[in-house]
Design an enzyme around this catalytic site. Structure first.
Site, short mmCIF file in Angstrom:
data_model
loop_
_atom_site.label_atom_id
_atom_site.label_comp_id
_atom_site.label_asym_id
_atom_site.label_seq_id
_atom_site.Cartn_x
_atom_site.Cartn_y
_atom_site.Cartn_z
N GLU A 174 1.74 10.80 -2.13
CA GLU A 174 0.71 9.69 -1.78
C GLU A 174 -0.32 10.27 -0.80
O GLU A 174 -0.15 9.91 0.34
CB GLU A 174 1.64 8.50 -1.18
CG GLU A 174 2.30 7.88 -2.21
CD GLU A 174 2.73 6.51 -1.55
OE1 GLU A 174 3.01 6.57 -0.41
OE2 GLU A 174 3.64 5.97 -2.43
N GLU A 387 6.99 5.45 -8.44
CA GLU A 387 7.87 4.55 -7.45
C GLU A 387 7.54 3.26 -7.80
O GLU A 387 6.25 2.85 -7.99
CB GLU A 387 7.35 4.91 -5.98
CG GLU A 387 8.03 6.04 -5.24
CD GLU A 387 7.54 6.08 -3.96
OE1 GLU A 387 7.41 5.07 -3.42
OE2 GLU A 387 7.61 7.40 -3.42
#
Ligand code: PNW
Length: 486
Positions: A174, A387
């Site tokens: 991320e 995720e």
């Protein structure tokens, strides 16, 4: 009684990864064991009052550093076939650079071997936010080009020591979150390199992109049969109306979020033009050599996909919006909301009140559109949901174990999410993995231990830190067992 009425036109392919994800700092504990060096998260949580809302630290968390064997065994018992973990840079290189710590290598060797013993595919992330404190202090971490060489050297050791068994790699978790919410580092605790705050996200973004690309190329040369990418993240962006102003706002929102890293890697080797316009006064453009390095530095698309949001132009129109630091919509000039409408709140993106994380609304209805957007915008051989997950709000106030383990809201989230993946698969989108966040309650960064994303419960006040399966875990694996091609 079957938990679901099976839709015969849906299925998960046989080789689908039913996985879970975790990250070193959030689960390992053992912060000073076996030569580990401090990361910025260790330092900030110890030294900056209120850094976590409940003043937690990463000293113990889930003690996964010592309990990984039973953790992996418990995953296997549930039928999980892939485990996405992150390597702590500070265990391999306590000082960020310099001598390799063999005890750190031995630890991850054993995690990997244990996975293989249980027929679980290990997937390793090189960087899930735990920057070696020494590198942050020496040159500002991701704010300096020097990080590219040090990260690549760390990656070289990880690939060459683990690559005989680990074929699935994520370079960086991320980048958007790292660059927009982890810089600037808390004032007074770190050396100040006097890069203006508003420039820091983009300086960070530039170095992350280059470090990722270098690490990708190196990984392919060391492990030719590997599959490597970075973990992108964000929510689906739904235009509030079909006006051209809202369309433009949505595009800017993509550009400054997913597109910021996906455009260069999957499309052009360069940032979206909106981003380039924004940074041109303080950053040099990528050279053609750098563009070549970046373009194509991924074998597939990895997305952490939790939620969705409405996007819209500011009330005075997008042309009224100037990107500068004092603008609340800086820098994308796009407005966003989970609830909107003539009577603010009459349209909602998904149920909100039942989430413990303000950014996480249940938006699984939007998921198939999201996947189809990714699939057409940033074409790649396949997509992994690296995720997804949910924090149920009331768990921390429950006292009886039997109540805590009954988590109906998370359970329905997992049910709906698995259905959404099945719908995408039936629409021909090649999704190859679902990696649930997370397999166990853990240290939810600045929210400490109170926000629980686990499929297993842990009582953090009991030193035994025993794991307990929640109902949602059974729903997750039931959905898979129901629909996997036999
Ligand atoms: C992820 N958002 O972060 C991280 O990779 C995990 O370490 C973290 O525990 C997990 O999600 C749950 O929060 C995100 O605002 C942070 O959309 C923010 C967002 C998404 C993911």
């Amino acid at each position: 009684v079957p938990l679901v009425t099976k839709n015969e036109s849906w299925s998960f392919p046989k080789d689908f990864y039913l996985g879970v994800a975790g990250a070193s700092f959030q689960i390992e504990g053992a912060a000073r064991a076996d030569g580990k060096g401090p990361s910025t998260w260790d330092v900030n949580m110890h030294r900056v009052p209120g850094f976590a809302t409940d003043n937690s630290t990463g000293d113990i968390t889930d003690n996964n550093y010592y309990m990984y064997k039973q953790d992996i065994a418990r995953l296997s018992a549930m039928g999980i076939n892939a485990y996405s973990f992150s390597i702590a840079w500070t265990r391999l290189f306590p000082f960020g650079t310099g001598p390799v710590n063999e005890l750190g290598i031995a630890h991850y060797n054993d995690i990997i071997d244990t996975c293989i013993q249980y027929n679980i595919t290990p997937m390793a992330t090189l960087y899930h936010w735990d920057m070696p404190a020494l590198l942050q202090n020496q040159y500002g971490g991701w704010l300096s080009e020097q990080i590219i060489g040090d990260f690549t050297e760390y990656a070289r050791i990880a690939y060459s020591r683990f690559g005989d068994r680990v074929k699935h790699w994520f370079t960086i978790n991320e980048p958007i979150v790292i660059c927009t919410s982890q810089y600037p580092m808390p004032a007074g605790y770190w050396r100040n390199f006097s890069i203006p705050n508003v420039e820091q996200p983009f300086v960070c973004g530039r170095n992350i992109l280059l470090a990722h690309a270098e690490a990708y190329r190196l990984g392919k040369s060391i492990i030719p049969d590997s599959s490597i990418t970075f973990k992108n993240n964000g929510g689906y962006k739904v235009p509030l109306t079909n006006s051209s102003a809202d369309a433009e706002a949505v595009q800017r929102a993509w550009d400054f979020n997913e597109g910021w890293f996906a455009d260069p890697v999957y499309l052009t080797g360069d940032w979206p033009s909106t981003v380039n316009d924004h940074v041109s006064s303080f950053l040099p453009p990528f050279t053609s050599q750098q563009k070549q390095l970046i373009l194509g530095s991924a074998d597939f698309f990895a997305h952490d996909a939790y939620t969705a949001q409405f996007y819209m132009a500011p009330d005075a129109g997008i042309e009224s919006c100037v990107a500068n630091a004092s603008n609340p919509l800086y820098p994308s000039c796009a407005n966003s909301s989970y609830t909107y409408g003539p009577a603010q709140g009459s349209w909602i993106i998904g149920p909100a009140a039942d989430s413990h994380s303000p950014w996480l609304h249940r938006a699984t209805d939007w998921f198939p559109a999201f996947m189809s957007y990714i699939n057409t915008t940033w074409p790649s051989p396949h997509i992994q949901i690296t995720e997804f997950g949910f924090a149920e709000p009331f768990e921390s106030s429950k006292t009886l174990l039997q109540d805590i383990l009954w988590d109906p809201i998370r359970t329905s989230y997992y049910h709906d999410y698995m259905e959404a993946i099945l719908i995408s698969l039936s629409e021909g989108i090649k999704i190859t993995a679902a990696l649930a966040w997370s397999f166990v309650d853990n240290l939810e960064w600045n929210s400490g231990f109170s926000v629980r994303f686990g499929l297993q419960y842990v009582n953090f006040t009991d030193p035994a830190l025993e794991r307990h399966y929640k109902a949602s875990f059974f729903e997750y694996t039931n959905m898979y067992q129901t629909y996997v091609e036999k």
